[in-house]
Write an enzyme that holds these catalytic residues in place. Structure first.
Site, PDB file in Angstrom:
ATOM      1  N   THR A  55      99.101 -40.095  31.814  1.00 29.69           N
ATOM      2  CA  THR A  55      99.884 -40.824  30.817  1.00 29.69           C
ATOM      3  C   THR A  55     101.291 -41.029  31.368  1.00 29.69           C
ATOM      4  O   THR A  55     101.587 -40.652  32.504  1.00 29.69           O
ATOM      5  CB  THR A  55      99.965 -40.038  29.498  1.00 29.69           C
ATOM      6  OG1 THR A  55     100.869 -38.917  29.670  1.00 29.69           O
ATOM      7  CG2 THR A  55      98.601 -39.508  29.082  1.00 29.69           C
ATOM      8  N   CYS A  56     102.168 -41.601  30.529  1.00 30.55           N
ATOM      9  CA  CYS A  56     103.535 -41.847  31.003  1.00 30.55           C
ATOM     10  C   CYS A  56     104.285 -40.554  31.259  1.00 30.55           C
ATOM     11  O   CYS A  56     105.264 -40.545  32.005  1.00 30.55           O
ATOM     12  CB  CYS A  56     104.299 -42.704  29.998  1.00 30.55           C
ATOM     13  SG  CYS A  56     104.447 -41.955  28.360  1.00 30.55           S
ATOM     14  N   ASN A  57     103.850 -39.454  30.655  1.00 35.42           N
ATOM     15  CA  ASN A  57     104.578 -38.195  30.795  1.00 35.42           C
ATOM     16  C   ASN A  57     103.848 -37.122  31.586  1.00 35.42           C
ATOM     17  O   ASN A  57     104.399 -36.049  31.820  1.00 35.42           O
ATOM     18  CB  ASN A  57     104.916 -37.626  29.410  1.00 35.42           C
ATOM     19  CG  ASN A  57     106.086 -38.347  28.783  1.00 35.42           C
ATOM     20  OD1 ASN A  57     106.986 -38.795  29.474  1.00 35.42           O
ATOM     21  ND2 ASN A  57     106.051 -38.495  27.471  1.00 35.42           N
ATOM     22  N   ALA A 194     100.435 -55.205  25.192  1.00 39.33           N
ATOM     23  CA  ALA A 194      99.767 -55.268  23.888  1.00 39.33           C
ATOM     24  C   ALA A 194      98.905 -54.042  23.654  1.00 39.33           C
ATOM     25  O   ALA A 194      97.952 -54.092  22.880  1.00 39.33           O
ATOM     26  CB  ALA A 194      98.934 -56.544  23.783  1.00 39.33           C
ATOM     27  N   GLY A 195      99.241 -52.942  24.315  1.00 34.24           N
ATOM     28  CA  GLY A 195      98.476 -51.707  24.155  1.00 34.24           C
ATOM     29  C   GLY A 195      98.916 -50.922  22.940  1.00 34.24           C
ATOM     30  O   GLY A 195      99.678 -51.408  22.091  1.00 34.24           O
ATOM     31  N   MET A 197     100.923 -48.338  22.589  1.00 35.99           N
ATOM     32  CA  MET A 197     102.341 -48.049  22.460  1.00 35.99           C
ATOM     33  C   MET A 197     103.103 -49.260  21.948  1.00 35.99           C
ATOM     34  O   MET A 197     103.948 -49.165  21.045  1.00 35.99           O
ATOM     35  CB  MET A 197     102.909 -47.578  23.802  1.00 35.99           C
ATOM     36  CG  MET A 197     104.399 -47.241  23.747  1.00 35.99           C
ATOM     37  SD  MET A 197     104.800 -45.968  22.528  1.00 35.99           S
ATOM     38  CE  MET A 197     104.156 -44.523  23.362  1.00 35.99           C
TER      39      MET A 197
END
Length: 430
Positions: A55-57, A194-195, A197
């Site tokens: 993920t982003c983190n 367009a996900g 988040m």
């Protein structure tokens, strides 16, 4: 089987390292197959189960194997991302068995997130498990751990206030914009992607009723569906660079492996806006906006790491719920470890049951032959019972006699526990 987790997150590694370790949705299955093949070779063909959460983190590898796989996991991850192993070791956590299970439970429950209690990570973990299952790398032990993980996360969220008043990344983006602009009602907002988040961000910004909202996406149809939900304009991502200067707020979260907005495009935007301020929030890992853009005048660029302090301040309000959540998790960790211990005993239990059936069958056949010869039924039954008892006790007697004196007391106590402890169903009062 031994469980392990190796990874990095926003607490242990800087953003540039997390970017290099991130897996795209397209690359995840390929990575899982490569990891499985590597571990299969290193373990001499033993069964190995794997799943990757990216993920982003965070980027984390979960693994179940016969022997401790942490060294092999670090080696593979470093090599696959062209990193020095020593650099990865410096910024990674490498957990085994109980620690790995506890970590998975905490991650899914939102206790290990930048935004305490945020719900998105649970969906991301479910996606990671689904991908591992589809790729054929999940397996029974890891699959059971994740099913317990999801159940624990549901229990924590339904019985504690861990998610109450959560400042999500989406809400934090709005707060950052409101810190620069007096009123969002006068602002034009561009959302890129367009996900899930971006869908959350769109909902938060729409609640502030900005002057105009637009959603730019590679696939116009998907962007149009989201735009219709929030009353926004849909545009093609290819048209975004020419229109960038129209917007006061830009929030981007795509799965692109390369920047969507480079320094050159941002410089043109600044000139065209004649130094009117612009807030840019990059929620993607790898980043969608080149970090050098932050050096431009009148540009307020925030990455996911820049949102840490904002969400942490709100998180302090929920610390009381953390203790309750941790207590639930600890109880469920011990429950899962007990399940693993019980599962490890299944082959031995089956062997004992098979041995017992063989003895029973042999003695019953002997008894039938004796009855066919006309022997007394009472004598046959006594002999059957005596022979079965001797079979069950023979190895215990042998162990007590043959064990060296140093370990004889230990064997004796084991025999006492096995054969002399009263229990229901054996003629003892209970």
């Amino acid at each position: 089987m031994l469980l392990a987790a190796v990874g990095v997150n926003h607490q242990t590694a800087p953003l540039d390292l997390r970017e290099r370790l991130a897996f795209s949705a397209e690359g995840l299955k390929e990575g899982l197959r490569a990891l499985r093949d590597t571990l299969h070779t290193r373990t001499g063909g033993n069964a190995v189960e794997t799943a990757i959460l990216s993920t982003c983190n965070r980027t984390e590898i979960y693994c179940a194997a016969q022997a401790d796989p942490r060294e092999a996991l670090v080696n593979w991850l470093a090599n696959s991302r062209e990193l020095r192993e020593v650099d990865l070791m410096q910024h990674s956590y490498r957990l085994v068995h109980e620690g790995a299970v506890r970590h998975a439970f905490r991650v899914a429950s939102g206790l290990d997130s930048m935004v305490l209690g945020e719900p998105q990570i649970l969906g991301q973990m479910k996606d990671a498990v689904r991908t591992a299952s589809d790729t054929g790398t999940l397996g029974g032990t890891l699959g059971q751990m994740f099913q317990r993980t999801f159940a624990v996360a549901k229990e924590v969220r339904s019985t504690t206030e861990i998610g109450a008043h959560s400042v999500s990344m989406a809400a934090a983006s709005v707060k950052l914009a409101e810190a620069v602009f007096e009123s969002l009602a006068d602002c034009r907002v561009l959302l890129i992607g367009a996900g899930d988040m971006v869908e959350l961000v769109a909902a938060h910004f729409a609640s502030r009723r900005p002057r105009h909202m637009a959603i730019a996406n590679r696939t116009l149809e998907r962007g149009a569906r989201l735009a219709q939900q929030v009353g926004a304009e849909a545009m093609r991502l290819a048209d975004m660079p020419q229109r960038l200067a129209e917007f006061d707020i830009v929030v981007s979260s795509t799965a692109s492996t390369l920047p969507i907005i480079g320094l050159g495009a941002a410089e043109r935007m600044v000139r065209q806006r004649r130094h009117k301020p612009v807030v840019m929030v990059d929620l993607a890992v790898p980043r969608d906006i080149e970090p050098e853009v932050s050096q431009l005048p009148d540009v307020y660029l925030y990455s996911v790491d820049d949102l840490t302090e904002l969400v942490r301040n709100n998180g302090e309000k929920r610390q009381a719920a953390v203790h309750q959540a941790e207590s639930i998790i600890e109880s469920r960790v011990q429950g899962f470890l007990q399940w693993m211990d019980d599962r490890e005993q299944v082959p031995l239990i089956r062997q004992l049951q098979e041995q017992s059936r063989n003895w029973q069958q042999a003695e019953v056949e002997r008894a039938r032959r004796a009855l066919a010869r006309g022997d007394s039924p009472d004598a046959v039954m006594e002999l059957l019972a005596r022979n079965l008892s001797q079979k069950f006790l023979h190895n215990a007697f042998a162990a007590m006699h043959q064990t060296d004196p140093q370990h004889r007391d230990q064997v004796t106590r084991a025999v006492q526990r096995l054969f002399l402890t009263p229990h229901r169903g054996c003629g003892h009062n209970s």
